[in-house]
Design an enzyme around this catalytic site. Sequence first.
Site, PDB file in Angstrom:
ATOM      1  N   GLU A  77       0.786  -1.249   0.000  1.00 56.45           N
ATOM      2  CA  GLU A  77       0.000   0.000   0.000  1.00 56.45           C
ATOM      3  C   GLU A  77       0.817   1.299   0.000  1.00 56.45           C
ATOM      4  O   GLU A  77       0.582   2.168   0.834  1.00 56.45           O
ATOM      5  CB  GLU A  77      -0.952   0.000   1.205  1.00 56.45           C
ATOM      6  CG  GLU A  77      -1.878  -1.204   1.222  1.00 56.45           C
ATOM      7  CD  GLU A  77      -2.861  -1.211   2.393  1.00 56.45           C
ATOM      8  OE1 GLU A  77      -2.727  -0.373   3.291  1.00 56.45           O
ATOM      9  OE2 GLU A  77      -3.771  -2.061   2.377  1.00 56.45           O
ATOM     10  N   GLU A  86      -6.333 -10.675  -1.294  1.00 57.57           N
ATOM     11  CA  GLU A  86      -7.202 -10.451  -0.118  1.00 57.57           C
ATOM     12  C   GLU A  86      -8.668 -10.396  -0.542  1.00 57.57           C
ATOM     13  O   GLU A  86      -9.444  -9.548  -0.088  1.00 57.57           O
ATOM     14  CB  GLU A  86      -6.794  -9.159   0.602  1.00 57.57           C
ATOM     15  CG  GLU A  86      -5.321  -9.116   0.975  1.00 57.57           C
ATOM     16  CD  GLU A  86      -4.898  -7.921   1.803  1.00 57.57           C
ATOM     17  OE1 GLU A  86      -5.763  -7.215   2.351  1.00 57.57           O
ATOM     18  OE2 GLU A  86      -3.680  -7.690   1.919  1.00 57.57           O
TER      19      GLU A  86
HETATM   20  C1  GLA Z   1      -4.966  -4.333   4.274  1.00 54.89           C
HETATM   21  C2  GLA Z   1      -3.780  -5.187   4.697  1.00 54.89           C
HETATM   22  C3  GLA Z   1      -4.229  -6.440   5.374  1.00 54.89           C
HETATM   23  C4  GLA Z   1      -5.342  -6.198   6.397  1.00 54.89           C
HETATM   24  C5  GLA Z   1      -6.464  -5.404   5.775  1.00 54.89           C
HETATM   25  C6  GLA Z   1      -7.559  -5.122   6.790  1.00 54.89           C
HETATM   26  O1  GLA Z   1      -5.624  -4.888   3.207  1.00 54.89           O
HETATM   27  O2  GLA Z   1      -2.946  -5.539   3.611  1.00 54.89           O
HETATM   28  O3  GLA Z   1      -3.112  -7.023   5.998  1.00 54.89           O
HETATM   29  O4  GLA Z   1      -4.840  -5.528   7.511  1.00 54.89           O
HETATM   30  O5  GLA Z   1      -5.929  -4.195   5.293  1.00 54.89           O
HETATM   31  O6  GLA Z   1      -8.402  -4.134   6.361  1.00 54.89           O
END
Ligand code: GLA
Length: 375
Positions: free
Chosen positions: A152, A270
């Site tokens: 990020e 994710e």
């Molecule tokens: C991001 C992070 C994850 C997790 C999510 C939760 O996506 O990469 O590790 O903490 O946030 O919202």
Amino acid sequence: MKILRKIALFASVPMFLLSCSNGNQSVNLLRDVYADYFSVGAALNPQNRNSTLLKHFSSLTCENAMKWSSVHPADNTYTFEEADEYIKIAKANNIKVRGHALVWHEAIPETVFKEGGEYLTKDEILTKESEHIEEVMKHFGDDVYCWDVLNEVIDDNQSELAEDLSNVYRKSDWYETCGEDFIFNAFETAARVRDELGLKVKLYYNDYSNDTPAKLPKTLAMLKRIKEKNIPIDGIGMQSHYHLGSFDIDQLEKAIKAYAELGLDIQITEFDVNIYDETLPESSNAAYYYYDYASVPENSLRAQTTIYNRAFELFRKYKDNISNVTFWGVSDANTYMNSDKKHVGRTNYPYIFDVFDEPKESFYAITEFDKGGAQ
Ligand code: GLA
């Protein structure tokens, strides 16, 4: 409906796929269904790590246990016990592990950047970054098959990419103290450690919403900067957190193509589908929250199934470019979304297994595709 599907399934699939039972019924294992496509993963945490559903997955990610503040809570203090437990679970279940994440602006002690309230110098911070990456990679070695080296770092404002690239990066402590160099240093260090230790581990950049018109061009700009400098990077992690109002299949396909054209492997890291449409005001109005699974409207679950179905159709189409698809949880019995500070008390149901760990329609949609799947 569910039971009928299961009976139909039992009658029509080869015996080798019928190796998992939920309740008294047998269902396909995700990892078998997708064996010729990509590995299928789930994020584990202390509440779901011993779930009986683990047999569905061929990859796991620690939701938090490998983040900086978990493994390296203070200078010169490393605590790998919890993460090591997950490695054991993975080995016992024949599951491989994604490493998540070496460098992020969250879940990191302030002392990485400051001493006595004052910022450290860029060199001091980059040294700490390198040390952290080296220690953590050494500890896990090839027990992880890849690392999210960076998580990020791209600016998430809706702005268009500026010609001088001034709006590419998130204004985090990392960026404010080191500029782009913390990005280059992270990948250079990870690649050096991999070479020195002879590891096979692959190196990824991971982010959310990196299929959107605002973030895709900025992400491509950063990836090109890394490539121009001949710094090794193997792939891109697309977190892919969707809600009922955010999924755009054309954007997703465009992003997959663009990353593949850069020669990068893609992992969907994710994936989940929030059961609310966050563009609607009622999603943030406590009077309209769902407080239990029974109150989720049928049409919301149907819309969620459609997103799962269409997304997985696309992932299968790009199976030569996508090596893993990971859900950010296991079943609706446990989700990080229920701790969402913006929506206190609201419960969410983002996965393909329900609160009783039973397969939802979305599970059947993504496992019965050879027979047409659910729409
Ligand atoms: C991001 C992070 C994850 C997790 C999510 C939760 O996506 O990469 O590790 O903490 O946030 O919202």
